[in-house]
Design a protein around this motif. Structure first.
Motif, PDB file in Angstrom:
ATOM      1  N   SER A   2       7.767   9.339  18.245  1.00  0.00           N
ATOM      2  CA  SER A   2       7.254   8.600  17.099  1.00  0.00           C
ATOM      3  C   SER A   2       8.401   7.991  16.303  1.00  0.00           C
ATOM      4  O   SER A   2       9.511   8.532  16.257  1.00  0.00           O
ATOM      5  CB  SER A   2       6.433   9.529  16.200  1.00  0.00           C
ATOM      6  OG  SER A   2       7.240  10.589  15.729  1.00  0.00           O
ATOM      7  N   ALA A   3       8.130   6.838  15.686  1.00  0.00           N
ATOM      8  CA  ALA A   3       9.144   6.124  14.906  1.00  0.00           C
ATOM      9  C   ALA A   3       8.709   6.067  13.455  1.00  0.00           C
ATOM     10  O   ALA A   3       7.520   6.016  13.150  1.00  0.00           O
ATOM     11  CB  ALA A   3       9.338   4.718  15.463  1.00  0.00           C
ATOM     12  N   HIS A   4       9.695   6.072  12.566  1.00  0.00           N
ATOM     13  CA  HIS A   4       9.433   5.962  11.138  1.00  0.00           C
ATOM     14  C   HIS A   4      10.461   5.035  10.515  1.00  0.00           C
ATOM     15  O   HIS A   4      11.664   5.172  10.776  1.00  0.00           O
ATOM     16  CB  HIS A   4       9.512   7.328  10.437  1.00  0.00           C
ATOM     17  CG  HIS A   4       8.425   8.273  10.825  1.00  0.00           C
ATOM     18  ND1 HIS A   4       7.126   8.125  10.381  1.00  0.00           N
ATOM     19  CD2 HIS A   4       8.434   9.366  11.620  1.00  0.00           C
ATOM     20  CE1 HIS A   4       6.387   9.106  10.886  1.00  0.00           C
ATOM     21  NE2 HIS A   4       7.146   9.860  11.638  1.00  0.00           N
ATOM     22  N   PRO A   5      10.054   4.083   9.699  1.00  0.00           N
ATOM     23  CA  PRO A   5      11.030   3.289   8.948  1.00  0.00           C
ATOM     24  C   PRO A   5      11.836   4.207   8.030  1.00  0.00           C
ATOM     25  O   PRO A   5      11.303   5.175   7.477  1.00  0.00           O
ATOM     26  CB  PRO A   5      10.160   2.328   8.139  1.00  0.00           C
ATOM     27  CG  PRO A   5       8.858   2.272   8.874  1.00  0.00           C
ATOM     28  CD  PRO A   5       8.679   3.637   9.461  1.00  0.00           C
ATOM     29  N   ALA A   6      13.130   3.910   7.888  1.00  0.00           N
ATOM     30  CA  ALA A   6      13.991   4.779   7.095  1.00  0.00           C
ATOM     31  C   ALA A   6      15.066   3.962   6.399  1.00  0.00           C
ATOM     32  O   ALA A   6      15.472   2.896   6.877  1.00  0.00           O
ATOM     33  CB  ALA A   6      14.626   5.851   7.976  1.00  0.00           C
ATOM     34  N   ARG A  68      -1.705   3.903   5.179  1.00  0.00           N
ATOM     35  CA  ARG A  68      -0.918   2.675   5.318  1.00  0.00           C
ATOM     36  C   ARG A  68      -0.290   2.625   6.706  1.00  0.00           C
ATOM     37  O   ARG A  68      -0.157   3.644   7.385  1.00  0.00           O
ATOM     38  CB  ARG A  68       0.196   2.604   4.265  1.00  0.00           C
ATOM     39  CG  ARG A  68      -0.310   2.534   2.824  1.00  0.00           C
ATOM     40  CD  ARG A  68      -0.886   1.155   2.507  1.00  0.00           C
ATOM     41  NE  ARG A  68      -1.187   1.022   1.083  1.00  0.00           N
ATOM     42  CZ  ARG A  68      -2.317   1.377   0.514  1.00  0.00           C
ATOM     43  NH1 ARG A  68      -3.258   1.929   1.261  1.00  0.00           N
ATOM     44  NH2 ARG A  68      -2.520   1.208  -0.781  1.00  0.00           N
ATOM     45  N   SER A  69       0.115   1.410   7.105  1.00  0.00           N
ATOM     46  CA  SER A  69       0.814   1.213   8.380  1.00  0.00           C
ATOM     47  C   SER A  69       2.011   0.302   8.150  1.00  0.00           C
ATOM     48  O   SER A  69       2.061  -0.463   7.176  1.00  0.00           O
ATOM     49  CB  SER A  69      -0.114   0.592   9.435  1.00  0.00           C
ATOM     50  OG  SER A  69      -1.207   1.443   9.709  1.00  0.00           O
ATOM     51  N   TRP A  70       2.980   0.386   9.074  1.00  0.00           N
ATOM     52  CA  TRP A  70       4.151  -0.489   9.040  1.00  0.00           C
ATOM     53  C   TRP A  70       4.072  -1.480  10.196  1.00  0.00           C
ATOM     54  O   TRP A  70       3.803  -1.100  11.330  1.00  0.00           O
ATOM     55  CB  TRP A  70       5.438   0.332   9.177  1.00  0.00           C
ATOM     56  CG  TRP A  70       5.796   1.147   7.974  1.00  0.00           C
ATOM     57  CD1 TRP A  70       5.534   2.460   7.756  1.00  0.00           C
ATOM     58  CD2 TRP A  70       6.505   0.688   6.813  1.00  0.00           C
ATOM     59  NE1 TRP A  70       6.009   2.866   6.538  1.00  0.00           N
ATOM     60  CE2 TRP A  70       6.628   1.801   5.938  1.00  0.00           C
ATOM     61  CE3 TRP A  70       7.046  -0.537   6.428  1.00  0.00           C
ATOM     62  CZ2 TRP A  70       7.271   1.717   4.706  1.00  0.00           C
ATOM     63  CZ3 TRP A  70       7.687  -0.616   5.206  1.00  0.00           C
ATOM     64  CH2 TRP A  70       7.793   0.490   4.356  1.00  0.00           C
ATOM     65  N   GLY A  75       3.590  -7.313  17.529  1.00  0.00           N
ATOM     66  CA  GLY A  75       2.946  -6.331  18.397  1.00  0.00           C
ATOM     67  C   GLY A  75       3.427  -4.911  18.206  1.00  0.00           C
ATOM     68  O   GLY A  75       3.019  -4.025  18.959  1.00  0.00           O
ATOM     69  N   GLU A  76       4.296  -4.640  17.200  1.00  0.00           N
ATOM     70  CA  GLU A  76       4.803  -3.290  16.998  1.00  0.00           C
ATOM     71  C   GLU A  76       4.319  -2.768  15.644  1.00  0.00           C
ATOM     72  O   GLU A  76       4.690  -3.281  14.590  1.00  0.00           O
ATOM     73  CB  GLU A  76       6.338  -3.264  17.034  1.00  0.00           C
ATOM     74  CG  GLU A  76       6.910  -1.859  16.987  1.00  0.00           C
ATOM     75  CD  GLU A  76       8.428  -1.855  17.134  1.00  0.00           C
ATOM     76  OE1 GLU A  76       9.005  -0.764  17.144  1.00  0.00           O
ATOM     77  OE2 GLU A  76       9.018  -2.940  17.236  1.00  0.00           O
ATOM     78  N   VAL A  77       3.454  -1.767  15.700  1.00  0.00           N
ATOM     79  CA  VAL A  77       2.854  -1.208  14.493  1.00  0.00           C
ATOM     80  C   VAL A  77       3.069   0.301  14.478  1.00  0.00           C
ATOM     81  O   VAL A  77       2.868   0.974  15.495  1.00  0.00           O
ATOM     82  CB  VAL A  77       1.336  -1.516  14.426  1.00  0.00           C
ATOM     83  CG1 VAL A  77       0.730  -0.897  13.170  1.00  0.00           C
ATOM     84  CG2 VAL A  77       1.096  -3.014  14.468  1.00  0.00           C
ATOM     85  N   VAL A  78       3.508   0.820  13.325  1.00  0.00           N
ATOM     86  CA  VAL A  78       3.628   2.265  13.130  1.00  0.00           C
ATOM     87  C   VAL A  78       2.478   2.680  12.236  1.00  0.00           C
ATOM     88  O   VAL A  78       2.379   2.259  11.077  1.00  0.00           O
ATOM     89  CB  VAL A  78       4.988   2.621  12.479  1.00  0.00           C
ATOM     90  CG1 VAL A  78       5.046   4.125  12.193  1.00  0.00           C
ATOM     91  CG2 VAL A  78       6.133   2.209  13.381  1.00  0.00           C
ATOM     92  N   SER A  79       1.586   3.487  12.783  1.00  0.00           N
ATOM     93  CA  SER A  79       0.372   3.842  12.046  1.00  0.00           C
ATOM     94  C   SER A  79       0.654   4.755  10.858  1.00  0.00           C
ATOM     95  O   SER A  79      -0.107   4.781   9.895  1.00  0.00           O
ATOM     96  CB  SER A  79      -0.631   4.512  12.990  1.00  0.00           C
ATOM     97  OG  SER A  79      -0.071   5.684  13.559  1.00  0.00           O
ATOM     98  N   ASP A  80       1.735   5.521  10.936  1.00  0.00           N
ATOM     99  CA  ASP A  80       2.091   6.411   9.826  1.00  0.00           C
ATOM    100  C   ASP A  80       2.884   5.623   8.796  1.00  0.00           C
ATOM    101  O   ASP A  80       3.983   5.139   9.068  1.00  0.00           O
ATOM    102  CB  ASP A  80       2.917   7.587  10.356  1.00  0.00           C
ATOM    103  CG  ASP A  80       3.122   8.671   9.305  1.00  0.00           C
ATOM    104  OD1 ASP A  80       2.945   8.377   8.110  1.00  0.00           O
ATOM    105  OD2 ASP A  80       3.473   9.799   9.687  1.00  0.00           O
ATOM    106  N   GLY A  81       2.351   5.506   7.585  1.00  0.00           N
ATOM    107  CA  GLY A  81       2.983   4.675   6.562  1.00  0.00           C
ATOM    108  C   GLY A  81       4.075   5.363   5.763  1.00  0.00           C
ATOM    109  O   GLY A  81       4.507   4.836   4.732  1.00  0.00           O
ATOM    110  N   LYS A  82       4.551   6.519   6.216  1.00  0.00           N
ATOM    111  CA  LYS A  82       5.614   7.206   5.489  1.00  0.00           C
ATOM    112  C   LYS A  82       6.927   6.428   5.562  1.00  0.00           C
ATOM    113  O   LYS A  82       7.178   5.684   6.510  1.00  0.00           O
ATOM    114  CB  LYS A  82       5.833   8.610   6.061  1.00  0.00           C
ATOM    115  CG  LYS A  82       4.739   9.603   5.748  1.00  0.00           C
ATOM    116  CD  LYS A  82       5.134  11.005   6.169  1.00  0.00           C
ATOM    117  CE  LYS A  82       5.388  11.097   7.657  1.00  0.00           C
ATOM    118  NZ  LYS A  82       5.602  12.494   8.095  1.00  0.00           N
TER     119      LYS A  82
END
Length: 321
Positions: A2-6, A68-70, A75-82
Motif C-alpha cells: 500500500s502507498a500513502h502520500p507523505a 477521502r482518496s488521493w 489512473g492512480e488512486v489511493v483509497s486511503d486519504g491519510k
C-alpha cells in the motif's frame, strides 16, 4: 504494497533513494508515553557523497474526518486519504520521560548508555503504558525498540546534553540524568521561539495572542513578552508531560499576563451581570386597584340573570312555622 502520500525531509528522502528505508521504532510518546512511531536515520559516512547523519524523525498520520482518496496521477488512486508527516524531533524530548521513569536508585547512578537503554526497556516491560480507562495499550511497546536507542548516535549526543557525564576509563562514558540541564535546554528553545521575529513566523501562535485580546501594537512590552513566552511554553508542551509543563511554566514570571487575564475575566463577568434581566418586584400599593380576573363563560352568563323576586337559596333550609 500500500502507498500513502507523505511529507518527507530532504535528508531522509536522499538517504532512502540510495539505501533501503530505515526501520521504524515504536517508542513512548514524550507527552503521553503511549506508543508512537519514530524513524531513526543513522547514516555513516559513505563514498556516494552522503555525509554521516544521525537524526530521529517523528512519524504522524493525519486522517480526514470523512472518507477521502488521493489522486496521484492518471489512473492512480489511493483509497486511503491519510497523510503521513515525517518531521525531525529533538531526541531530548524522547529521552526526558524515559530517564525520569527509571527507579530512583537507578536514576542516581552513573551508567553507560547501553545499560541505560536496557534499564529503560526493563521499566516499560514491568509497567507497560495503559490507556486513560486503565486498559492495556495495544500494540505494546517493543523492548527491542527501546534497547535500540543505545545504537543511535544522536541519542548519545542528546544524553550528553541532559546528563552529567563522567569518563571513568578511556573510551567509556557513563551518564546520570540531570533534570536541571534538561530544563535549561527546553527554556532555551522557548526563549528562541518567543522572540518577536521567530514568533511572527508562526500564524497559529500569533492568533493565540489575539484570542486573549493581546495586540502586538498595544505598546506594553512586558505583557507582549510574557504572552509570547506563555504561548511558546504551550507549543513546546506538545512534547512534554503535564508535570514537566507545570515545571516549565513555574520557571517563568507571568505576573503582568496574569493581571491582564484577570481583568479580562472580570470584564466578562461584569458583562454577563449587565445582560441578566432585573427581577420584577410586586407592586403592593396598586394591588387593590387591579382589575378582577374574568371568570369562565358560564359564570359570566349567570351574572347577567335577573334574580329579582327569587327566593334566596338559604330559605329552603329554614324551619317552617
Amino acid at each position: 504494497m500500500s502507498a500513502h502520500p507523505a511529507v518527507i525531509p530532504k535528508e531522509l528522502l536522499s538517504y532512502i533513494e540510495a539505501h533501503d528505508p530505515p526501520r521504524c521504532l515504536r517508542l513512548p510518546h514524550p507527552r503521553t508515553t503511549l506508543p508512537a512511531l519514530f524513524l531513526p536515520l543513522n547514516a555513516p559516512p559513505s563514498e556516494d557523497g552522503l555525509v554521516g547523519t544521525s537524526v530521529i524523525f517523528e512519524v504522524q498520520s493525519i486522517a480526514p474526518d470523512a472518507r477521502r482518496s488521493w489522486f496521484l496521477g492518471p489512473g492512480e488512486v489511493v483509497s486511503d486519504g491519510k497523510l503521513l508527516i515525517i518531521a525531525p524531533i529533538d531526541p531530548i524530548f524522547i529521552l526526558i520521560p524515559l530517564l525520569e521513569a527509571l527507579p530512583e536508585g537507578t536514576n542516581n547512578r552513573f551508567l553507560p548508555m547501553r545499560d541505560l537503554a536496557d534499564e529503560i526497556a526493563n521499566v516499560f516491560t514491568r509497567s507497560p503504558p495503559t490507556a486513560e480507562d486503565g486498559s492495556a495499550v495495544v500494540p505494546p511497546i517493543d523492548t527491542g525498540d527501546l534497547s535500540a536507542l543505545g545504537e543511535i548516535d544522536c541519542i548519545a549526543a542528546a544524553l550528553r546534553r541532559i546528563c552529567d557525564v563522567k569518563e571513568p576509563a578511556p573510551g567509556l562514558e557513563v551518564f546520570k540524568f540531570a533534570s536541571s540541564n534538561a530544563l535549561e535546554i527546553v527554556r532555551a528553545k522557548v526563549d528562541r521561539l518567543a522572540t518577536s521575529s521567530t514568533f511572527a513566523a508562526f500564524p497559529s501562535l500569533v492568533r493565540s495572542l489575539a484570542k486573549d485580546d493581546i495586540d502586538a501594537t498595544c505598546g506594553d512590552d512586558t505583557l507582549l513578552s510574557q504572552a509570547r513566552i506563555k504561548a511558546a511554553c504551550d507549543f513546546m508542551s506538545q512534547y512534554l508531560s503535564p508535570a514537566w509543563k507545570e515545571q516549565l511554566l513555574a520557571s517563568y514570571n507571568f505576573d503582568r499576563l496574569d493581571l491582564h487575564m484577570k481583568a479580562l475575566a472580570d470584564e466578562a463577568q461584569a458583562a454577563i451581570t449587565r445582560a441578566e434581566p432585573e427581577p420584577k418586584l410586586k407592586d403592593a400599593t396598586n394591588a387593590p386597584n387591579k382589575k378582577p380576573k374574568k371568570g369562565s363563560v358560564g359564570v359570566e352568563k349567570l351574572k347577567k340573570v335577573n334574580v329579582a323576586g327569587m327566593s334566596k337559596l338559604s330559605s329552603f333550609f329554614t324551619k317552617k312555622a
